[in-house]
Design a protein around this motif. Structure first.
Motif: not given
Lengths: 360, 582, 364
Positions: C281-293
């Motif tokens: 299935a095609r999906i989108r992953v949303v992640v906030r800037p502070e949740d990336i190192e």
């Protein structure tokens, strides 16, 4: 009576001319009748008239000012009938006199002939703005020429009572002005604030100031005389007041001719305002001014005027319908005259405050 | 936002640029020019005599006789002045209560048919006062008034007069009040339109009932917008002599202004301009006094900023069960002041004064119309009237707006004097202004005398109304809106043209409509400056009236109404952006 | 305390009827600070105005303290002034003809019966003290700064201790610094009084920082409701996710259990997936800037890392905003100021798996 002429200038088209004559049916016949009557008088002066007419025609135009359109609108058609080729422009304004004086002071004269009551004419005459003309050529009697030849008498308008013929029988009306003070006229009379003081001025010349003042007070305070600037025709028509004591007989006749249920009556004193015509000294069309001013005071113009607006001379010797009516009437005619002006103006000043409420 | 609410003034001409200086300079010069001749003539005439000479003639001299004659009369103080005060206060109160209620209903509630109501409420201002008076007299005169006849018949009253009588002080006050309503209504709707509705909503959410909100918030917040029309209306009532001459005199009520009528219509000789001016001078004094009062009362109102940059959507009160009472109230006013006078007007134009009966319907006569409409001069007069009324209204509105800007926003020396001068036109009777214009333009070699342009110039002297309206409009406009435009790179002139004038649109349109109608009705100036060429409709009407040809006068008045109503409707419809209905 | 049930509101516009609120419902408990947040035109202010009684709803019902104040179907409408509410307007609507004291005293003076003079005095001063305006009671309302007007408006809304406090974008007319300060103060003042508060704002920072519960509105509907933390961390739609803060959106397909294959070969992520996501299935992953190192080293596919190049670093004082190019994605990462990465460096991004929110292609 045509609408066109009422706001200035001469009638434009032949069609309108025809309409004019249809509306004022009596005019043509009257003019012809009048011409027959006055023919002998004009014959000996015919040469003088024709000479002046020729010069006036060359100027092609004449500008006549006066107080109301009713006094002016008939001139163009009537003159054209008899002396074609002179384009008549008219301008009606009750306050023409200050305008003429102001213009004169700026070295300008916009009119050729002024037609006004004696009072308004006097202001112009005193300032030396009037010219002269050959009144005799048109058969104007000497006693009807004023200011050393500067103005000629044209006609009179006569104070009368105008009444609603559906509500008042001619026989019910009083024979004397003073009888209006009778209680039976309480709540039945209306008057114009403009004309009532003027009428009182005339009456006071006969009655004296005190009697007139008392008469006015009785009418106003005890007889509930309605003094209003509202058109009296409307007040008569609605029946709010069946009799107006300050309307000219000529106005009443015009309204009656227009279909209104109004009649008019004269009383023991017949106050007559004197209208005069005069050429202006600095007239832009000097010959037309002389010609038309004199013509206006002459017999054929008088007849045409009377046919149009019922304004006619009531002076003794005048050969008009109105003069005949006056002759039949029993009242004493008081004609406005340079000699009685001052007296009347003084009385007016004293009586006017009673009408305006400035004096009890 | 509100810290800047104190008026920020432009301190250097550099801020408004050369074009700005030129435009403002031209506006100020125009304002002074328009007003100075009539003003000078009034002041001059008042002190000139004797009465049989015009004030400017050789032989006339300085004198106080005019004042002695006008003011040396005890009746003046015992009766005329008290009468006048009751008359003015009463009619302004009546006009305000009716006009404000109507303005509020139309601008603030969900009253149905608001656009139609708007036009009909304005309607009486187009109808010549004498026609209004005739219509009201037909209805309310004691003996034969239709309403009285109906009441007597309905209640089987034996009396032959009354019970109502328009020929009385209450009748005069109601009549004058009703005739002032359109004027006040127009100005009050402009004020209401620009008020931030949150002021009222904040009151509602504070627990105040609509009535409390009205008295404690709406009225006080609108003070500048209310005072201006009230003061103007008071001056108009003070000066008006038409209804006092028609309705007041029969009731033996003598007010001050009718003295002018009598001074201008003496038995013999010339109008006494000197005494007319002496009678008029108190109007000028009253105007000055009221203006001082006004400026005092609104001295803090400079910061009564009610239009901010925020988009606002006026919330309409749902009338609910008050809908029908509101409709009846508005309809009653419209019926008495617009519909019945209009019917009388049309009736008289078709039947003369013959009282309405079924039988008379057959006697309908279109002669009055056909004679008018078959004359080319009538069409020329229509064109002249539109040109003169429209152009002078446009010029005065624009000049007035710019002058107000100078007075409110600039620190130009003498701006307060300018404010006063522009207001004084209201104290100058038309006859005096007319005489001044006649002398001025007959002397000035600019070739306008006798043309329509002389009328355009002459009509422009009525600056008072527009400067008051646009000043109130400008004070309600936040300075920031102008600054934003300037910061955005708009030159001063651009700012005025693209920001200030459009945002003042409600006030300016109100002012234009008012002046346009005044221009359509004006005949005193037109008559004195008249020529063959510059004839206007009001003069035609006036002449028929003077000539006792009421059917034709009524026909002209009817046609004037037909011409002016679409202008009002269009102004309301297109010139004022319609709010979204909610 | 407040219950809004299937509330709807339509307006007539020149283009026909517009439905500004399309049948929303929520409940607010006694003492709760409840925020309606959303972009302009989402219906939040209309909802608030309906609660205030300034607009009449087209449908549904509003109940305040167990009294139904609006129910068009039953013909119920209690006008504003009979609702026990206090409201602060966006323009503050401080009446220019009254001074500060009289503005605040107004709600008490129009109450029937009005409290005695001394009580009015007392309560107005208390209220002004609360908002820190006690010294300026006699000042003319037209001489107030924006912040002062805002305080006076609040004092006026609080003075009669209403059951419900309604705040319509009260901070939006203030400048940034004052807004920060007032946000905290406002929250504290409201907390001190303990009023049930409905707050309308378009500013997600205000919504998140002040509220007990938040309703995110969009096009006349509530998109998501919950505690600020929940709504921020677990947005139910992509709209909510992006409205409440910066969100990086990565597209891909489900590669297997808890595995996402990003488009363009940007890498693979290990993300907890619920049952609704089928493989492929095609999906989108949303992640906030502070949740990336950001890491200096890493390996493709290992430990949820993807490779990228640091294109731009925006220094913001306490932290820095980094823009990283990873294949076609431009990803924003918020890092502590101590990070020593430089523009142009090749780096690795580690995406914290349990902070990712996954949506279907359509955003839900």
């Amino acid at each position: 009576m045509t609408g066109q002429a009422a706001f200035g200038g001469q009638p434009r088209e032949k069609g309108i001319m025809l309409k004019f004559y249809r509306n004022a049916a009596a005019l043509s016949a009257t003019v012809i009748a009048a011409l027959m009557v006055v023919a002998p008088a004009t014959a000996k002066n015919d040469a003088a008239i024709q000479a002046l007419y020729g010069k006036a025609k060359a100027e092609g135009e004449v500008i006549v000012w006066g107080p109301t359109t009713a006094e002016l609108e008939w001139i163009g058609p009537a003159l054209a009938k008899r002396y074609p080729g002179i384009n008549v422009k008219i301008n009606a304004d009750v306050r023409s006199a200050p305008k003429i004086i102001a213009e004169a002071r700026a070295g300008k004269t916009s009119l050729d002939v002024f037609v006004f009551s004696m009072g308004g004419m006097l202001a112009i005459q005193r300032r030396g703005l009037l010219g002269t003309t050959d009144w005799q050529a048109f058969g104007v009697p000497k006693d009807q020429v004023y200011f050393g030849g500067q103005a000629g008498a044209t006609h009179n308008i006569v104070y009368s009572a105008m009444y609603n013929t559906k509500l008042v029988k001619p026989g019910d009306l009083p024979k004397k002005w003073e009888d209006f003070a009778d209680p039976k006229w309480s709540g039945k009379l209306v008057a114009s604030p403009f004309l009532l003081p003027r009428l009182s001025g005339f009456l006071a010349m006969e009655w004296g100031e005190e009697k007139t003042a008392n008469w006015l007070r009785t009418l106003i305070n005890d007889r509930n005389l309605m003094v209003t600037r509202a058109p009296r025709q409307g007040i008569l028509a609605s029946g709010e007041r069946p009799v107006s004591i300050t309307d000219f007989s000529s106005v009443a006749q015009r309204l009656a001719r227009g279909g209104a249920s109004v009649g008019w009556a004269w009383f023991d004193i017949i106050p007559a305002v004197q209208f005069v015509a005069a050429p202006l000294k600095g007239a832009p069309h000097p010959n037309a001014a002389k010609f038309v001013a004199a013509w206006l005071a002459g017999a054929e113009a008088r007849a045409a005027r009377e046919a149009h607006n019922f304004g006619a001379s009531v002076r003794a010797g005048s050969n008009t319908m109105r003069a005949k009516e006056v002759a039949k009437a029993t009242g004493k005619v008081i004609i406005e005259d340079p000699k009685n002006m001052k007296v009347r103006a003084g009385l007016y000043k004293k009586l006017s405050p009673i009408v305006t409420g400035r004096k009890k | 936002m509100a810290a800047t609410a104190q008026a920020v003034r432009v301190h250097r001409t550099g801020d408004i640029g050369i074009s700005g200086v030129l435009v403002l300079g031209a506006a100020v010069a125009a304002a002074v020019y328009f007003i100075s001749a009539p003003l000078a003539m009034l002041l001059f005439s008042a002190f000139r005599g004797p009465e049989d000479l015009l004030p400017f003639e050789t032989g006339a001299a300085w004198t106080l006789d005019n004042f002695a004659q006008v003011y040396g009369d005890t009746v003046l103080y015992s009766e005329i002045i008290p009468n006048t005060l009751v008359f003015v206060a009463g009619s302004v109160l009546v006009a305000f209560v009716i006009a404000f209620t109507l303005a509020w209903l139309i601008e603030r509630t969900d009253l149905p048919g608001r656009n139609v109501f708007f036009t009909l409420i304005i309607f009486p201002i187009i109808v010549p006062t004498v026609i209004l008076a005739i219509a009201w007299m037909f209805m309310f005169t004691p003996n034969s008034g239709w309403v009285n006849l109906a009441i007597r018949a309905a209640f089987g009253l034996e009396r032959t007069a009354g019970p109502l009588n328009i020929l009385s002080m209450p009748g005069l006050i109601l009549a004058q009040g009703a005739s002032l309503v359109p004027f006040m209504f127009l100005l009050l709707t402009a004020a209401l339109k620009t008020m931030n509705p949150a002021f009222e909503e904040a009151s509602a959410t504070s627990g105040a009932s609509p009535l409390t909100t009205f008295f404690k918030v709406t009225l006080p917040v609108l003070r500048p917008g209310i005072l201006a029309p009230v003061i103007l209306a008071a001056l108009i009532a003070l000066e008006s002599f038409e209804l006092p001459l028609i309705i007041g005199l029969p009731a033996r009520i003598n007010v001050f202004a009718i003295q002018i009528f009598f001074e201008l219509n003496p038995d013999t000789d010339l109008p006494v301009y000197g005494r007319a001016a002496a009678v008029a001078l108190p109007f000028l004094a009253a105007a000055l006094g009221l203006l001082f009062l006004y400026n005092h009362l609104i001295r803090r109102a400079e910061s009564y900023v009610t239009v901010t940059g925020k988009g606002y959507r006026p919330a309409r009160y749902p009338l609910g069960r008050w809908k029908w009472p509101a409709i009846i109230f508005a309809s009653t006013y419209i019926g008495l002041a617009a519909v019945i006078p209009a019917a009388v007007l049309v009736w008289v134009s078709l039947f003369g004064f013959n009282p309405p009966t079924v039988g008379s319907l057959g006697k309908v006569s279109f002669d009055a119309y056909s004679e008018l409409l078959s004359d080319f001069r009538f069409y020329r007069a229509v064109g002249n009237t539109f040109l003169v009324a429209g152009l002078s209204a446009f010029i005065v509105t624009l000049v007035g707006a710019l002058v107000s800007w100078v007075v409110v926003r600039s620190n130009m020396p003498g701006r307060k004097v300018l404010d006063f001068i522009s207001f004084l036109s209201i104290g100058i009777p038309s006859v005096i202004a007319g005489l001044a214009m006649l002398l001025l333009y007959i002397t000035l070699p600019i070739g306008v005398f006798g043309t329509v342009w002389v009328l355009v110039l002459a009509y422009c002297y009525r600056l008072a109304v527009t400067t008051r309206i646009s000043r109130a409009g400008l004070m309600q406009l936040h300075q920031e809106l102008e600054e934003a435009s300037r910061v955005a790179g708009g030159q001063w002139l651009t700012t005025i043209r693209r920001v200030v004038l459009p945002l003042m649109a409600p006030s300016l349109v109100a002012s234009f409509v008012l002046l346009f109608i005044i221009g359509f009705r004006e005949f005193t100036l037109a008559l004195i400056l008249l020529s063959e060429e510059n004839m206007v409709l009001s003069v035609i009407l006036f002449r028929f009236f003077e000539n006792t040809e009421m059917d034709k006068a009524a026909a002209v008045a009817t046609l004037i109404v037909v011409f002016v109503v679409p202008v009002i409707f269009a102004a309301r419809r297109f010139a004022l952006p319609q709010e979204r209905e909610g | 305390m407040l219950r809004v049930d299937r509330l709807s509101k339509s307006f007539a516009t020149p283009d026909g009827m517009t439905q500004a609120v399309k049948g929303i419902g929520f409940e607010v408990a006694e003492g709760e600070f409840y925020t309606l947040v959303g972009p302009s035109g989402c219906g939040k202010t209309t909802t608030l105005r309906c609660i205030a009684g300034l607009e009449r709803p087209s449908g549904g019902a509003i109940t305040i303290a167990d009294v139904t104040v609006d129910e068009p179907d039953a013909g119920v409408h209690v006008p504003s002034h009979l609702r026990d509410i206090g409201m602060v307007f966006q323009s503050y609507a401080i009446w220019p003809h009254l001074n500060v004291f009289e503005n605040v005293a107004y709600p008490l003076r129009v109450t029937k019966p009005a409290p005695v003079k001394s009580e009015i005095e007392q309560r107005v001063m208390d209220s002004l003290q609360l908002v820190g305006m006690g010294d300026l009671a006699r000042r003319s309302a037209t001489k107030l700064s924006g912040g002062q007007q805002q305080r006076v408006a609040l004092a006026r809304a609080l003075v009669r201790k209403p059951k419900l406090l309604l705040l319509d974008e009260p901070l939006s007319n203030l400048d940034a610094k004052l807004r920060e300060q007032m946000r905290v103060e406002l929250e504290e003042m409201v907390a001190r009084v303990g009023l049930t508060t409905i707050y309308v704002t378009h500013d997600q920072a205000e919504a998140l920082s002040m509220s007990d519960r938040v309703a995110v509105m969009s096009e006349g509907l509530i998109a998501q409701e919950g505690s600020p933390r929940d709504v921020y961390a677990r947005p139910s739609t992509q709209f909510v996710a992006s409205f409440l803060g910066v969100a990086n959106v990565l597209t891909g397909i489900v590669g297997g259990p808890d595995t996402v294959v990003l488009d363009d070969g940007a890498g693979r992520l290990s993300v907890p997936l619920s049952n609704g996501f089928e493989t492929g299935a095609r999906i989108r992953v949303v992640v906030r800037p502070e949740d990336i190192e950001i890491r200096a080293d890493g390996a493709d596919g290992a430990d949820n890392c993807i490779a990228g190049r640091l294109e731009r670093v925006v220094f913001e004082g306490a932290q820095s905003e980094c823009f990283i190019r990873a294949k076609d994605y431009r990803i924003r990462v918020r890092v502590h100021q101590a990070t020593d990465a430089r523009e142009g460096d090749d780096i690795w991004l580690r995406i914290l798996p349990d902070r990712c929110v996954v949506f279907h292609q359509d955003g839900n």
